[in-house]
Design a protein around this motif. Structure first.
Motif: not given
Length: 231
Positions: A129-138
């Motif tokens: 999910y980080i490599a997808a680059r849609f923003g960090p988790g909360p």
């Protein structure tokens, strides 16, 4: 539709699939750690403690805590992305769904492998999910936001947040154990490894070709492979 547009569309589709697969696996991995009963990751300790206190399912608690943390972004002037908002809901739903499918486990011969699987799967999910680059988790955004506001190092901010979270969760009845220690030691190297594995290539960008001048004069030719206009 041009070939470049088609490639861009496939790139976006892959990013979206990677994001939601990663978040789903993250929730599933956290649920496996719950079932192993050998200690949870820091935020999992807090979620479990709040579940013990309120009687609400751990997945719903995760959603509520994620939403509250996201509200803390406002004074820190952090901007959420699609991945940030999706993180709040998908992880909690995946946790409750996995807990409904995986019942209680008996014996260390089963619980220890499940604990190890949960930690490794968490590393895989983090890389996805980080490599997808849609923003960090909360929770990651809270760490980076405090870093910007206070000027303190990210390492210090992360340590301070996670110590506070673990202590609070433990006092509320959350589970600490070997899994907590192993997670703390392993998640950094695992996340780094799987970030490299799931790193996405840069999307194709159209090459801009300058029109030839109408008047007399030499036309500059760019070096091979270089666009005339900067990208």
């Amino acid at each position: 539709m041009s070939d470049t547009t088609a490639r861009s569309g496939r790139h976006l589709t892959r990013r979206l699939v990677q994001l939601y697969v990663g978040l789903t696996l993250y929730g599933a991995s956290s649920a496996l750690l719950v079932r192993a009963e050998l200690g949870l990751e820091p935020w999992g300790v807090l979620h479990q403690g709040l579940t013990e206190l309120t009687g609400i399912s751990i997945g719903v608690v995760s959603i509520i805590v994620g939403a509250i943390v996201l509200l803390l972004w406002i004074p820190l002037r952090q901007r959420p992305g699609l991945g940030t908002v999706s993180n709040v809901f998908v992880v909690g739903l995946a946790m409750d769904g996995t807990l409904a499918l995986v019942g209680d486990l008996d014996g260390y011969g089963v619980r220890i492998p499940v604990m190890v699987l949960g930690i490794v799967l968490n590393g895989v999910a983090t890389g996805l999910y980080i490599a997808a680059r849609f923003g960090p988790g909360p929770r990651d955004g809270l760490m980076t936001g405090l870093h910007k506001v206070t000027g303190r190092s990210i390492r210090l901010m992360r340590t301070a947040i996670e110590v506070a979270v673990v202590v609070t969760g433990f006092l509320l009845g959350g589970s600490l154990g070997a899994g907590t220690v192993l997670y703390a030691l392993a998640i950094g190297p695992l996340a780094q490894l799987f970030l490299r594995v799931f790193e996405l290539p840069a999307p194709a960008t159209p090459t801009v070709t300058a029109a030839p001048p109408t008047g007399p004069g030499p036309v500059a030719t760019p070096p091979p492979g270089q666009a005339i206009l900067p990208q």
